[in-house]
Design a protein around this motif. Structure first.
Motif, PDB file in Angstrom:
ATOM      1  N   THR A  91       0.790  -1.225   0.000  1.00 11.30           N
ATOM      2  CA  THR A  91       0.000   0.000   0.000  1.00 11.30           C
ATOM      3  C   THR A  91       0.829   1.285   0.000  1.00 11.30           C
ATOM      4  O   THR A  91       0.295   2.378   0.205  1.00 11.30           O
ATOM      5  CB  THR A  91      -0.905   0.046   1.248  1.00 11.30           C
ATOM      6  N   ASN A  92       2.145   1.159  -0.205  1.00  8.89           N
ATOM      7  CA  ASN A  92       2.994   2.347  -0.161  1.00  8.89           C
ATOM      8  C   ASN A  92       2.807   3.244  -1.372  1.00  8.89           C
ATOM      9  O   ASN A  92       2.786   4.468  -1.250  1.00  8.89           O
ATOM     10  CB  ASN A  92       4.464   1.948  -0.079  1.00  8.89           C
ATOM     11  N   GLY A  93       2.679   2.648  -2.578  1.00  8.97           N
ATOM     12  CA  GLY A  93       2.709   3.426  -3.795  1.00  8.97           C
ATOM     13  C   GLY A  93       4.142   3.736  -4.194  1.00  8.97           C
ATOM     14  O   GLY A  93       5.103   3.416  -3.490  1.00  8.97           O
ATOM     15  N   ILE A  94       4.280   4.343  -5.355  1.00 12.56           N
ATOM     16  CA  ILE A  94       5.588   4.792  -5.839  1.00 12.56           C
ATOM     17  C   ILE A  94       5.655   6.289  -5.604  1.00 12.56           C
ATOM     18  O   ILE A  94       4.932   7.056  -6.231  1.00 12.56           O
ATOM     19  CB  ILE A  94       5.774   4.485  -7.336  1.00 12.56           C
ATOM     20  N   GLY A  95       6.509   6.704  -4.686  1.00 12.46           N
ATOM     21  CA  GLY A  95       6.511   8.106  -4.294  1.00 12.46           C
ATOM     22  C   GLY A  95       7.886   8.697  -4.154  1.00 12.46           C
ATOM     23  O   GLY A  95       8.909   8.009  -4.194  1.00 12.46           O
ATOM     24  N   ALA A  96       7.904   9.995  -3.998  1.00 12.12           N
ATOM     25  CA  ALA A  96       9.114  10.748  -3.701  1.00 12.12           C
ATOM     26  C   ALA A  96       8.696  11.990  -2.928  1.00 12.12           C
ATOM     27  O   ALA A  96       7.526  12.385  -2.947  1.00 12.12           O
ATOM     28  CB  ALA A  96       9.866  11.134  -4.974  1.00 12.12           C
ATOM     29  N   SER A  97       9.652  12.597  -2.236  1.00 11.55           N
ATOM     30  CA  SER A  97       9.346  13.797  -1.474  1.00 11.55           C
ATOM     31  C   SER A  97      10.535  14.728  -1.463  1.00 11.55           C
ATOM     32  O   SER A  97      11.665  14.321  -1.747  1.00 11.55           O
ATOM     33  CB  SER A  97       8.966  13.437  -0.028  1.00 11.55           C
ATOM     34  N   ARG A  98      10.260  15.978  -1.140  1.00  7.47           N
ATOM     35  CA  ARG A  98      11.316  16.975  -1.001  1.00  7.47           C
ATOM     36  C   ARG A  98      10.774  18.156  -0.200  1.00  7.47           C
ATOM     37  O   ARG A  98       9.553  18.339  -0.057  1.00  7.47           O
ATOM     38  CB  ARG A  98      11.825  17.462  -2.350  1.00  7.47           C
ATOM     39  N   ALA A  99      11.684  18.966   0.336  1.00  9.84           N
ATOM     40  CA  ALA A  99      11.282  20.179   1.028  1.00  9.84           C
ATOM     41  C   ALA A  99      10.714  21.184   0.037  1.00  9.84           C
ATOM     42  O   ALA A  99      11.088  21.211  -1.140  1.00  9.84           O
ATOM     43  CB  ALA A  99      12.476  20.785   1.759  1.00  9.84           C
ATOM     44  N   CYS A 100       9.801  22.025   0.501  1.00  7.44           N
ATOM     45  CA  CYS A 100       9.299  23.099  -0.348  1.00  7.44           C
ATOM     46  C   CYS A 100      10.410  24.111  -0.601  1.00  7.44           C
ATOM     47  O   CYS A 100      11.198  24.420   0.301  1.00  7.44           O
ATOM     48  CB  CYS A 100       8.109  23.780   0.311  1.00  7.44           C
ATOM     49  N   PRO A 101      10.494  24.657  -1.817  1.00  3.13           N
ATOM     50  CA  PRO A 101      11.523  25.662  -2.109  1.00  3.13           C
ATOM     51  C   PRO A 101      11.315  26.924  -1.286  1.00  3.13           C
ATOM     52  O   PRO A 101      10.190  27.380  -1.097  1.00  3.13           O
ATOM     53  CB  PRO A 101      11.329  25.946  -3.602  1.00  3.13           C
ATOM     54  N   GLY A 102      12.403  27.484  -0.790  1.00  2.00           N
ATOM     55  CA  GLY A 102      12.307  28.745  -0.063  1.00  2.00           C
ATOM     56  C   GLY A 102      11.566  28.585   1.244  1.00  2.00           C
ATOM     57  O   GLY A 102      11.941  27.775   2.092  1.00  2.00           O
ATOM     58  N   ALA A 103      10.489  29.336   1.410  1.00  2.00           N
ATOM     59  CA  ALA A 103       9.696  29.261   2.636  1.00  2.00           C
ATOM     60  C   ALA A 103       9.123  27.865   2.809  1.00  2.00           C
ATOM     61  O   ALA A 103       8.869  27.150   1.840  1.00  2.00           O
ATOM     62  CB  ALA A 103       8.573  30.298   2.591  1.00  2.00           C
ATOM     63  N   SER A 104       8.909  27.465   4.040  1.00  2.00           N
ATOM     64  CA  SER A 104       8.422  26.117   4.319  1.00  2.00           C
ATOM     65  C   SER A 104       7.029  25.898   3.737  1.00  2.00           C
ATOM     66  O   SER A 104       6.294  26.842   3.451  1.00  2.00           O
ATOM     67  CB  SER A 104       8.392  25.862   5.828  1.00  2.00           C
ATOM     68  N   CYS A 105       6.669  24.621   3.580  1.00  2.00           N
ATOM     69  CA  CYS A 105       5.344  24.264   3.056  1.00  2.00           C
ATOM     70  C   CYS A 105       4.236  24.840   3.928  1.00  2.00           C
ATOM     71  O   CYS A 105       3.162  25.187   3.428  1.00  2.00           O
ATOM     72  CB  CYS A 105       5.190  22.744   3.003  1.00  2.00           C
ATOM     73  N   GLN A 106       4.502  24.924   5.240  1.00  5.96           N
ATOM     74  CA  GLN A 106       3.466  25.358   6.181  1.00  5.96           C
ATOM     75  C   GLN A 106       3.343  26.879   6.267  1.00  5.96           C
ATOM     76  O   GLN A 106       2.274  27.388   6.612  1.00  5.96           O
ATOM     77  CB  GLN A 106       3.775  24.806   7.582  1.00  5.96           C
ATOM     78  N   SER A 107       4.404  27.610   5.960  1.00 10.12           N
ATOM     79  CA  SER A 107       4.402  29.056   6.220  1.00 10.12           C
ATOM     80  C   SER A 107       4.034  29.898   5.017  1.00 10.12           C
ATOM     81  O   SER A 107       3.906  31.115   5.140  1.00 10.12           O
ATOM     82  CB  SER A 107       5.780  29.495   6.735  1.00 10.12           C
ATOM     83  N   ALA A 108       3.862  29.279   3.848  1.00  6.74           N
ATOM     84  CA  ALA A 108       3.607  30.068   2.640  1.00  6.74           C
ATOM     85  C   ALA A 108       2.852  29.243   1.615  1.00  6.74           C
ATOM     86  O   ALA A 108       2.795  28.007   1.702  1.00  6.74           O
ATOM     87  CB  ALA A 108       4.921  30.559   2.041  1.00  6.74           C
TER      88      ALA A 108
END
Length: 485
Positions: A212-229
């Protein structure tokens, strides 16, 4: 039903530096990017693309999103479907404006809440249309501009915002997942500064998509964090490429791709051969993904309710499909790949070394370059120009400058009909990738573009100045867009 899955654990390898957030947008790969932190804007224009559907969530505060565009999901499951939406999440979805409403400023706000008894509620919507599909020989793009719930640390445990798409045959069945396909354009858990892009397909458990994992990848959001902008999250399904390929972007930067060969013809046909997809937005609480990443059941006592996901717009575009695309095997977007080839992204990040200029000026003259080549290129010149986004890093070396030359042989006979040399890019002496784009400008150009028939494209990258080596990102890192199609 977003994935009855264990957590996908591929955390970011190395956040990319974002001196030019709009680098890939200039390539025509995405709609022009907006400043990540800006609160609201209309759906941006996308030259070369045809807008098929969009919603920019204009309307009075505390009103529901357009009923013509969206249907609201409620409760703990679809009627007759898996309990807890098939993922183990704990909230009940409602149509209350406390959980789901426009904010009056051009955004959709989805807000998880907890009552005095500890019960959670939240919001989930899905498009009424379920026919979003790449045209034969063309490309589909699904894009949203979103700020994740602005909460981190212990207070964020259990938060699971998502922007995704499910295959149309799921509606009314609810037990045919994952064969009908699922494209997770953006997922996040527990307030981590990371965006996950995931494909689900085939059978569960196991199968070609490792369910149930799927084929995925991840990375940090560029510049400001994903949560702050706000950041722009985009998914593309490209049927003009051979093999067909799926791509995931954040702020115009590619971070994941999966092609047809990776999952096999049967699974690919099952997830692409039906009527199309519908798009979903939701914020779940708890479930397999956040629990697995946290290593314990979530949400917890410290989890803070009331933090909203804000959605500025969602849009669906198509491009091509009626002739004029590059010929078979000739995508117009070419990645610098290990081994010196140009083609589809490999799906993994890699790098190669650019030799030191040894204190000699090689401005405009390739010096022991790294060379990447695509052969058998077909397509008519579309009137545009070469565009590129190369990830380069000089480490702590002072005064290095990388340079690129792109050459076109229209017939593959060994003669270069068009050669373009761009001004070198002076990297800083701080470790971390920087974006070298065509924005540096042409230093020189010879010859003219024309129709490519079995032609060759060559990209050469070298250190034009400096006393140390540099690093060039390859695999799924650096990209050149050729003006054909």
């Amino acid at each position: 039903m977003r994935a009855r899955r264990a957590p996908f654990r591929s955390l970011p390898r190395r956040p990319l530096r974002t001196a030019l957030l709009t680098g890939l947008a200039a390539l025509g790969l995405t709609a022009p990017l907006l400043a990540p932190g800006a609160a609201n804007a209309d759906v941006p224009p996308a030259p070369g693309w045809t807008l098929q559907w969009s919603d920019d969530f204009d309307g009075p505060a505390r009103s529901l999103p357009s009923a013509a565009n969206w249907q609201v999901d409620t409760g703990h499951n679809y009627p007759g479907g898996p309990a807890n939406w098939g993922t183990g999440e704990v909230q009940s979805y409602t149509s209350s404006p406390d959980n789901l409403a426009l904010d009056g400023g051009g955004n959709l706000r989805i807000t998880p809440l907890r009552d005095g008894a500890g019960n959670w509620t939240s919001g989930r919507v899905e498009t009424r249309r379920a026919d979003f599909k790449a045209p034969a020989g063309g490309t589909l793009a699904i894009e949203g501009r979103i700020q994740m719930p602005n909460v981190t640390g212990e207070q964020a445990l259990g938060y699971w915002p998502a922007f995704w798409a499910l295959g149309a045959p799921y509606r009314g069945n609810y037990w045919n997942w994952p064969s009908i396909g699922e494209f997770d354009v953006m997922e996040n858990v527990n307030g981590i500064n990371s965006v996950w892009g995931v494909l689900h397909c085939g059978v569960n458990p196991g199968g070609p998509c490792d369910e149930t994992n799927g084929i995925g990848a991840s990375r940090a959001c560029p510049g400001a964090s994903c949560q702050s902008a706000f950041h722009t999250y985009r998914f593309e399904w490209d049927r003009s490429a051979s093999p067909n390929v799926l791509r995931w972007y954040v702020d115009g930067q590619l971070f994941h791709s999966v092609d047809e060969n990776r999952v096999g013809a049967r699974a690919w046909a099952d997830m692409t051969g039906h009527a199309g997809y519908f798009v979903l937005l939701n914020v779940a609480m708890g479930g397999g993904f956040p629990d697995g990443v946290a290593g314990r059941a979530t949400p917890v006592a410290a989890t803070e309710p009331g933090r909203s996901m804000l959605v500025d717009y969602v849009a669906v575009w198509t491009r091509g499909g009626g002739g004029g695309d590059p010929g078979p095997g000739t995508p117009s977007t070419l990645h610098l790949r290990p081994g010196g080839t140009l083609g589809e992204a490999t799906g993994t990040a890699s790098a190669t070394t650019l030799a030191s200029a040894s204190g000699t000026n090689h401005d405009g003259a390739p010096n022991t370059p790294q060379t990447f080549t695509a052969t058998g290129v077909n397509g008519a010149h579309n009137g545009g120009a070469t565009q590129f986004d190369l990830l380069v890093d000089a480490g702590s070396t002072v005064a290095n400058g990388q340079q690129v030359r792109v050459s076109y042989d229209r017939t593959g006979d060994g003669s270069w009909d068009r050669t373009e040399t761009y001004r070198y890019f002076a990297t800083d002496p701080v470790p971390g990738y920087e974006h070298y784009t065509q924005g540096q400008g042409l230093k020189s150009a010879t010859g003219e573009h024309g129709t490519m028939r079995g032609g060759t494209v060559r990209v050469e990258v070298w250190n034009a100045i400096g006393n140390g080596p540099s690093t060039l990102g390859t695999g799924n890192q650096s990209v050149v867009r050729i003006p054909f199609g």
